[in-house]
Every structure is written in C-alpha cells, then in structure tokens.
Design an enzyme around this catalytic site. Sequence first.
Site, PDB file in Angstrom:
ATOM      1  N   ASN A  32     -14.701 -19.199 -12.528  1.00 30.60           N
ATOM      2  CA  ASN A  32     -13.836 -18.849 -11.797  1.00 30.60           C
ATOM      3  C   ASN A  32     -13.737 -17.325 -12.172  1.00 30.60           C
ATOM      4  O   ASN A  32     -13.331 -16.910 -13.178  1.00 30.60           O
ATOM      5  CB  ASN A  32     -12.398 -19.573 -12.049  1.00 30.60           C
ATOM      6  N   LYS A  34     -11.964 -14.830 -11.010  1.00 29.19           N
ATOM      7  CA  LYS A  34     -10.468 -14.581 -10.723  1.00 29.19           C
ATOM      8  C   LYS A  34     -10.641 -13.269  -9.882  1.00 29.19           C
ATOM      9  O   LYS A  34     -11.506 -13.076  -9.274  1.00 29.19           O
ATOM     10  CB  LYS A  34      -9.583 -14.498 -12.099  1.00 29.19           C
ATOM     11  N   HIS A 117      -4.891 -23.816  -8.808  1.00 27.05           N
ATOM     12  CA  HIS A 117      -5.011 -23.091 -10.154  1.00 27.05           C
ATOM     13  C   HIS A 117      -3.609 -22.585 -10.565  1.00 27.05           C
ATOM     14  O   HIS A 117      -2.826 -22.080  -9.773  1.00 27.05           O
ATOM     15  CB  HIS A 117      -5.892 -22.010  -9.727  1.00 27.05           C
ATOM     16  N   GLU A 119      -2.602 -19.938 -11.970  1.00 26.45           N
ATOM     17  CA  GLU A 119      -2.025 -18.603 -11.981  1.00 26.45           C
ATOM     18  C   GLU A 119      -1.321 -18.722 -10.433  1.00 26.45           C
ATOM     19  O   GLU A 119      -0.658 -17.996 -10.066  1.00 26.45           O
ATOM     20  CB  GLU A 119      -3.330 -17.635 -11.932  1.00 26.45           C
ATOM     21  N   GLU A 187      -6.714 -28.081 -16.756  1.00 22.23           N
ATOM     22  CA  GLU A 187      -6.442 -26.677 -17.330  1.00 22.23           C
ATOM     23  C   GLU A 187      -5.185 -26.486 -17.970  1.00 22.23           C
ATOM     24  O   GLU A 187      -4.149 -26.356 -17.026  1.00 22.23           O
ATOM     25  CB  GLU A 187      -6.916 -25.562 -16.413  1.00 22.23           C
ATOM     26  N   GLY A 193      -7.173 -18.043 -20.619  1.00 19.74           N
ATOM     27  CA  GLY A 193      -7.397 -16.951 -20.931  1.00 19.74           C
ATOM     28  C   GLY A 193      -6.583 -16.447 -22.498  1.00 19.74           C
ATOM     29  O   GLY A 193      -6.382 -15.336 -22.743  1.00 19.74           O
ATOM     30  N   SER A 232     -10.210 -21.232 -22.018  1.00 23.73           N
ATOM     31  CA  SER A 232     -11.003 -20.465 -23.104  1.00 23.73           C
ATOM     32  C   SER A 232     -12.079 -21.286 -23.654  1.00 23.73           C
ATOM     33  O   SER A 232     -12.571 -21.372 -24.613  1.00 23.73           O
ATOM     34  CB  SER A 232     -10.114 -20.514 -24.456  1.00 23.73           C
TER      35      SER A 232
END
Length: 269
Positions: A32, A34, A117, A119, A187, A193, A232
């Site tokens: 991904n 992003k 996702h 985010e 996730e 991140g 990560s």
Amino acid sequence: MVDLLSADFAPPTFQLKSIHFTMARQFFVGGNFKMNGTKDSVTKIIEGLNSADLPSNVQVVIAPPAPYLGLAVEVNKQSTVAISAQNVYDKASGAYTGEISANQVLDLGATWTLTGHSERRTLIKESDEFIAEKTKFAIEQGLSVILCIGETLEERKAGITLDVCARQLDAVSKIISDWSKIVVAYEPVWAIGTGLAATPEDAQETHKGIRAHLAKTIGEQSETVQILYGGSVNGKNAPEFKDKVDVDGFLVGGASLKPEFVDIIRSRL
Ligand code: PEP
C-alpha cells in the site's frame, strides 16, 4: 506365514471416520503506497519489481495512488504482480465528485482494491456498513478486494480486539455470502506506521480468532480466505512470521516503497 488364499483369511479393512484436508493458502503480499510517490518514483518502484527474482507462487498486489493506476498497469511486467486501488466508491458513476469508480479502476487494467483501511475508517470516518457496501459493489463489478480490519490501541487495551474485528467482518458477511474474491488484512491500528509490529505470536492468535469467527459466519470458506497481517512489516521481521499457520501473508505500507519489499515477498523461501 499368512495364507492369502485360505478361506479364513480376511483382509484388514480401514474405516475412514473423518478426513480433514487443510487447504494450502497461497502466500500473499500487498503493498500500500498510501498517498506517496510521483510518476517517476512509482515507475522506479515497479521497474524494481520487474527486474527482481520474484517467486512464482507468491501473489503480489500493489496499490499506488489512484492517479498512477494506469501508469502502474503499463509499467508492470510481472505476471504475479497485480495492481490495486486504495479505495473505491459504492456507485459506478454519477455526481460523486472526487470519488473513485470501481469500473474506472477496471477500465485502467487494475484488478484489486483495498477497502476499510484504518486511515479511511479513522480520518474519513467510514463506517463498517459503508465499507461493506463498497466491498460488495467492487466485487459485483469484477474487482477483488483486500478488506482491512483491526483494532485501535484503546480497544486492544480494553481487551476487545476480536470483538472489533468480528463487528467489522460481520458488516460484510451480512451482505456478502461468497468470499472467494476477498482477502482479509488484519492491521492493528497501533502497529501501522509506528515501527511497532505485533509479535508473530500475537498476530497468530488474533488471526486464529478471526478465522474461528469466520467459520461461524461464512462456514467452510473460512479455511480458504487468506488473512494477511499488516503493521510495520519490514524485510527484517517478515521471516519471523514464517511458521504462523494463520498468517497467510502481509499488507505492507512504508516498506512497500523500498527495495526491502522484495525481501518481504521472498520471506517464505
Ligand atoms: C498499511 O498502511 O497498510 C501499513 C501496514 O503500513 P505500515 O507497513 O507502514 O505500518
């Protein structure tokens, strides 16, 4: 000595009470990107994959930003690498300014999309139900979907990791019965991140719980659904998940922009 021709000889019989076949799930690595990259950097990353020695039995899906999907399709020369959107809307076309159409993604030659996702769940406030609708629509149009789920740090601390994952999955299983086009990416939000990956043991335990929950809601399909770990993952820690039976691969963010992405793809060799 046994006389095989004697009338008294009875060949042994075996009763197969139950045979349990474990389906081998293909190792899967998603990348991904992003909202990162330029024409130049996306081209360079994909050219790097083109020249890498990628195992033929690993399914790779990369998700560059939407403006570069067509470029990614053109540059990619690896048959085991597919191109994915990071998000799609739940309508084909119309007055939905700024949204991304699954049909247009397909028109560009991309074949996957991410949905849910974290985010988008947290920053854009997408609900479980909306994500489920988008997942359903994307599949109906012909895309395959990496459906992302996972708990926040607060939810983890409260001990409700599996309840959260179950709630996010249930919104989807309520409206989709065929899961053959869905890959689940677990996730944990606290691992994305942050450089703080879940331990392979923790990931395995949660993946096992997710699969057990899917067994209750979608039955035998739970055995074939690939469940990826994301958060990560890098070239160094990826091999540590090798023997975790319910970890079928990874969804990789930051490291998918770097040469170590190839090490992650090769981590099960
Ligand atoms: C992601 O964005 O899906 C992700 C897992 O990010 P990172 O690998 O950078 O934690």
